[in-house]
Scaffold this motif. Structure first.
Motif, PDB file in Angstrom:
ATOM      1  N   ALA A   2       0.830  -1.201   0.000  1.00 17.25           N
ATOM      2  CA  ALA A   2       0.000   0.000   0.000  1.00 17.25           C
ATOM      3  C   ALA A   2       0.867   1.255   0.000  1.00 17.25           C
ATOM      4  CB  ALA A   2      -0.900  -0.007   1.229  1.00 17.25           C
ATOM      5  N   LYS A   3       0.278   2.313  -0.509  1.00 22.66           N
ATOM      6  CA  LYS A   3       0.955   3.605  -0.486  1.00 22.66           C
ATOM      7  C   LYS A   3       0.230   4.502   0.496  1.00 22.66           C
ATOM      8  CE  LYS A   3       2.955   3.610  -5.029  1.00 22.66           C
ATOM      9  NZ  LYS A   3       4.241   4.244  -5.171  1.00 22.66           N
ATOM     10  N   ILE A   4       0.992   5.380   1.145  1.00 25.16           N
ATOM     11  CA  ILE A   4       0.414   6.339   2.079  1.00 25.16           C
ATOM     12  C   ILE A   4       0.894   7.737   1.724  1.00 25.16           C
ATOM     13  CG2 ILE A   4       0.080   4.732   3.997  1.00 25.16           C
ATOM     14  CD1 ILE A   4       2.684   5.756   5.214  1.00 25.16           C
ATOM     15  N   ARG A   5       0.036   8.717   2.024  1.00 19.21           N
ATOM     16  CA  ARG A   5       0.401  10.125   1.856  1.00 19.21           C
ATOM     17  C   ARG A   5       0.686  10.671   3.250  1.00 19.21           C
ATOM     18  NH1 ARG A   5      -1.387  13.571  -2.175  1.00 19.21           N
ATOM     19  NH2 ARG A   5      -3.073  12.101  -2.562  1.00 19.21           N
ATOM     20  N   ILE A   6       1.880  11.228   3.414  1.00 16.26           N
ATOM     21  CA  ILE A   6       2.280  11.808   4.694  1.00 16.26           C
ATOM     22  C   ILE A   6       2.355  13.319   4.497  1.00 16.26           C
ATOM     23  CG2 ILE A   6       4.015  11.834   6.507  1.00 16.26           C
ATOM     24  CD1 ILE A   6       4.993   9.134   5.338  1.00 16.26           C
ATOM     25  N   THR A   7       1.626  14.062   5.312  1.00 18.31           N
ATOM     26  CA  THR A   7       1.592  15.516   5.229  1.00 18.31           C
ATOM     27  C   THR A   7       2.051  16.090   6.546  1.00 18.31           C
ATOM     28  OG1 THR A   7      -0.312  15.376   3.754  1.00 18.31           O
ATOM     29  CG2 THR A   7       0.124  17.519   4.755  1.00 18.31           C
ATOM     30  N   GLN A   8       2.990  17.017   6.500  1.00 15.97           N
ATOM     31  CA  GLN A   8       3.451  17.661   7.728  1.00 15.97           C
ATOM     32  C   GLN A   8       2.395  18.654   8.169  1.00 15.97           C
ATOM     33  OE1 GLN A   8       7.413  19.232   7.671  1.00 15.97           O
ATOM     34  NE2 GLN A   8       7.210  20.161   9.689  1.00 15.97           N
ATOM     35  N   LYS A  30       8.475  21.466   5.517  1.00 16.34           N
ATOM     36  CA  LYS A  30       7.633  22.642   5.614  1.00 16.34           C
ATOM     37  C   LYS A  30       6.207  22.185   5.884  1.00 16.34           C
ATOM     38  CE  LYS A  30      10.212  25.635   2.518  1.00 16.34           C
ATOM     39  NZ  LYS A  30      10.137  26.512   1.349  1.00 16.34           N
ATOM     40  N   ILE A  31       5.465  23.010   6.571  1.00 15.07           N
ATOM     41  CA  ILE A  31       4.074  22.672   6.875  1.00 15.07           C
ATOM     42  C   ILE A  31       3.295  22.568   5.568  1.00 15.07           C
ATOM     43  CG2 ILE A  31       1.980  23.485   8.029  1.00 15.07           C
ATOM     44  CD1 ILE A  31       3.776  24.738  10.127  1.00 15.07           C
ATOM     45  N   ASN A  32       2.409  21.576   5.500  1.00 17.53           N
ATOM     46  CA  ASN A  32       1.541  21.260   4.356  1.00 17.53           C
ATOM     47  C   ASN A  32       2.283  20.613   3.193  1.00 17.53           C
ATOM     48  OD1 ASN A  32      -0.862  22.083   5.575  1.00 17.53           O
ATOM     49  ND2 ASN A  32      -0.545  24.201   4.954  1.00 17.53           N
ATOM     50  N   ARG A  33       3.554  20.299   3.333  1.00 14.38           N
ATOM     51  CA  ARG A  33       4.256  19.547   2.297  1.00 14.38           C
ATOM     52  C   ARG A  33       3.870  18.083   2.437  1.00 14.38           C
ATOM     53  NH1 ARG A  33      10.342  20.845   1.372  1.00 14.38           N
ATOM     54  NH2 ARG A  33       9.335  22.630   0.435  1.00 14.38           N
ATOM     55  N   SER A  34       3.599  17.416   1.305  1.00 11.84           N
ATOM     56  CA  SER A  34       3.178  16.020   1.317  1.00 11.84           C
ATOM     57  C   SER A  34       4.105  15.172   0.470  1.00 11.84           C
ATOM     58  CB  SER A  34       1.764  15.884   0.750  1.00 11.84           C
ATOM     59  OG  SER A  34       0.834  16.525   1.565  1.00 11.84           O
ATOM     60  N   VAL A  35       4.208  13.900   0.850  1.00 12.08           N
ATOM     61  CA  VAL A  35       4.926  12.912   0.060  1.00 12.08           C
ATOM     62  C   VAL A  35       4.077  11.648   0.028  1.00 12.08           C
ATOM     63  CG1 VAL A  35       7.253  13.776   0.511  1.00 12.08           C
ATOM     64  CG2 VAL A  35       6.245  12.136   2.068  1.00 12.08           C
ATOM     65  N   ILE A  36       4.188  10.912  -1.076  1.00 13.13           N
ATOM     66  CA  ILE A  36       3.522   9.626  -1.199  1.00 13.13           C
ATOM     67  C   ILE A  36       4.609   8.567  -1.226  1.00 13.13           C
ATOM     68  CG2 ILE A  36       2.074   8.163  -2.640  1.00 13.13           C
ATOM     69  CD1 ILE A  36       0.704  10.709  -3.625  1.00 13.13           C
ATOM     70  N   VAL A  37       4.538   7.620  -0.288  1.00 11.39           N
ATOM     71  CA  VAL A  37       5.569   6.599  -0.144  1.00 11.39           C
ATOM     72  C   VAL A  37       4.926   5.236   0.072  1.00 11.39           C
ATOM     73  CG1 VAL A  37       7.324   8.159   0.780  1.00 11.39           C
ATOM     74  CG2 VAL A  37       5.753   7.052   2.328  1.00 11.39           C
ATOM     75  N   GLU A  38       5.717   4.185  -0.155  1.00 14.88           N
ATOM     76  CA  GLU A  38       5.285   2.823   0.143  1.00 14.88           C
ATOM     77  C   GLU A  38       5.195   2.661   1.661  1.00 14.88           C
ATOM     78  OE1 GLU A  38       4.539   0.203  -1.828  1.00 14.88           O
ATOM     79  OE2 GLU A  38       4.871   1.318  -3.685  1.00 14.88           O
ATOM     80  N   ALA A  39       4.211   1.922   2.121  1.00 13.70           N
ATOM     81  CA  ALA A  39       4.018   1.710   3.557  1.00 13.70           C
ATOM     82  C   ALA A  39       4.865   0.538   4.040  1.00 13.70           C
ATOM     83  CB  ALA A  39       2.551   1.480   3.853  1.00 13.70           C
ATOM     84  N   THR A  40       6.181   0.722   4.049  1.00 12.04           N
ATOM     85  CA  THR A  40       7.090  -0.320   4.528  1.00 12.04           C
ATOM     86  C   THR A  40       7.189  -0.230   6.050  1.00 12.04           C
ATOM     87  OG1 THR A  40       9.021   1.117   4.368  1.00 12.04           O
ATOM     88  CG2 THR A  40       8.457  -0.158   2.405  1.00 12.04           C
ATOM     89  N   PRO A  41       7.661  -1.278   6.701  1.00 14.64           N
ATOM     90  CA  PRO A  41       7.818  -1.219   8.164  1.00 14.64           C
ATOM     91  C   PRO A  41       8.738  -0.082   8.615  1.00 14.64           C
ATOM     92  CG  PRO A  41       7.986  -3.481   7.412  1.00 14.64           C
ATOM     93  CD  PRO A  41       7.935  -2.625   6.179  1.00 14.64           C
ATOM     94  N   GLN A  42       9.754   0.232   7.824  1.00 13.87           N
ATOM     95  CA  GLN A  42      10.666   1.311   8.188  1.00 13.87           C
ATOM     96  C   GLN A  42       9.949   2.665   8.166  1.00 13.87           C
ATOM     97  OE1 GLN A  42      11.279  -0.953   5.790  1.00 13.87           O
ATOM     98  NE2 GLN A  42      13.010  -2.119   6.542  1.00 13.87           N
ATOM     99  N   ILE A  43       9.163   2.906   7.125  1.00 14.77           N
ATOM    100  CA  ILE A  43       8.421   4.162   7.007  1.00 14.77           C
ATOM    101  C   ILE A  43       7.378   4.270   8.114  1.00 14.77           C
ATOM    102  CG2 ILE A  43       6.832   5.489   5.567  1.00 14.77           C
ATOM    103  CD1 ILE A  43       9.665   5.597   4.523  1.00 14.77           C
ATOM    104  N   ILE A  44       6.671   3.176   8.394  1.00 18.77           N
ATOM    105  CA  ILE A  44       5.665   3.182   9.453  1.00 18.77           C
ATOM    106  C   ILE A  44       6.308   3.524  10.802  1.00 18.77           C
ATOM    107  CG2 ILE A  44       3.980   1.780  10.719  1.00 18.77           C
ATOM    108  CD1 ILE A  44       3.157   2.489   7.841  1.00 18.77           C
ATOM    109  N   GLY A  45       7.499   2.990  11.063  1.00 13.83           N
ATOM    110  CA  GLY A  45       8.211   3.309  12.293  1.00 13.83           C
ATOM    111  C   GLY A  45       8.596   4.774  12.373  1.00 13.83           C
ATOM    112  N   MET A  46       9.018   5.343  11.248  1.00 14.59           N
ATOM    113  CA  MET A  46       9.374   6.759  11.211  1.00 14.59           C
ATOM    114  C   MET A  46       8.141   7.621  11.483  1.00 14.59           C
ATOM    115  SD  MET A  46      11.921   6.617   7.950  1.00 14.59           S
ATOM    116  CE  MET A  46      12.409   8.319   7.900  1.00 14.59           C
TER     117      MET A  46
END
Length: 62
Positions: A2-8, A30-46
């Motif tokens: 799965a992919k997730i969008r992370i927004t500050q 920066k606030i409101n900056r977003s990235v779309i990344v794979e939901a790997t265990p490493q990313i989930i931990g971060m």
């Protein structure tokens, strides 16, 4: 996977160095900056480490 969008959502100013480094490693900074990344265990931990600074959404249709 799965992919997730992370927004500050909040600033990293006045936060510990490890949290600032995690925000940078996620590709934010920066606030409101977003990235779309794979939901790997490493990313989930971060994300769990800075959950109070970010907003996470599951991305569908990619």
């Amino acid at each position: 996977m799965a992919k997730i969008r992370i927004t500050q959502a909040k600033s990293a100013i006045s936060r510990p160095k490890d949290q600032k480094a995690t925000i940078q490693a996620l590709g934010l900074g920066k606030i409101n900056r977003s990235v779309i990344v794979e939901a790997t265990p490493q990313i989930i931990g971060m994300v769990k480490k800075v959950t109070h600074l970010v907003k996470v959404e599951e991305v569908t249709g990619l």
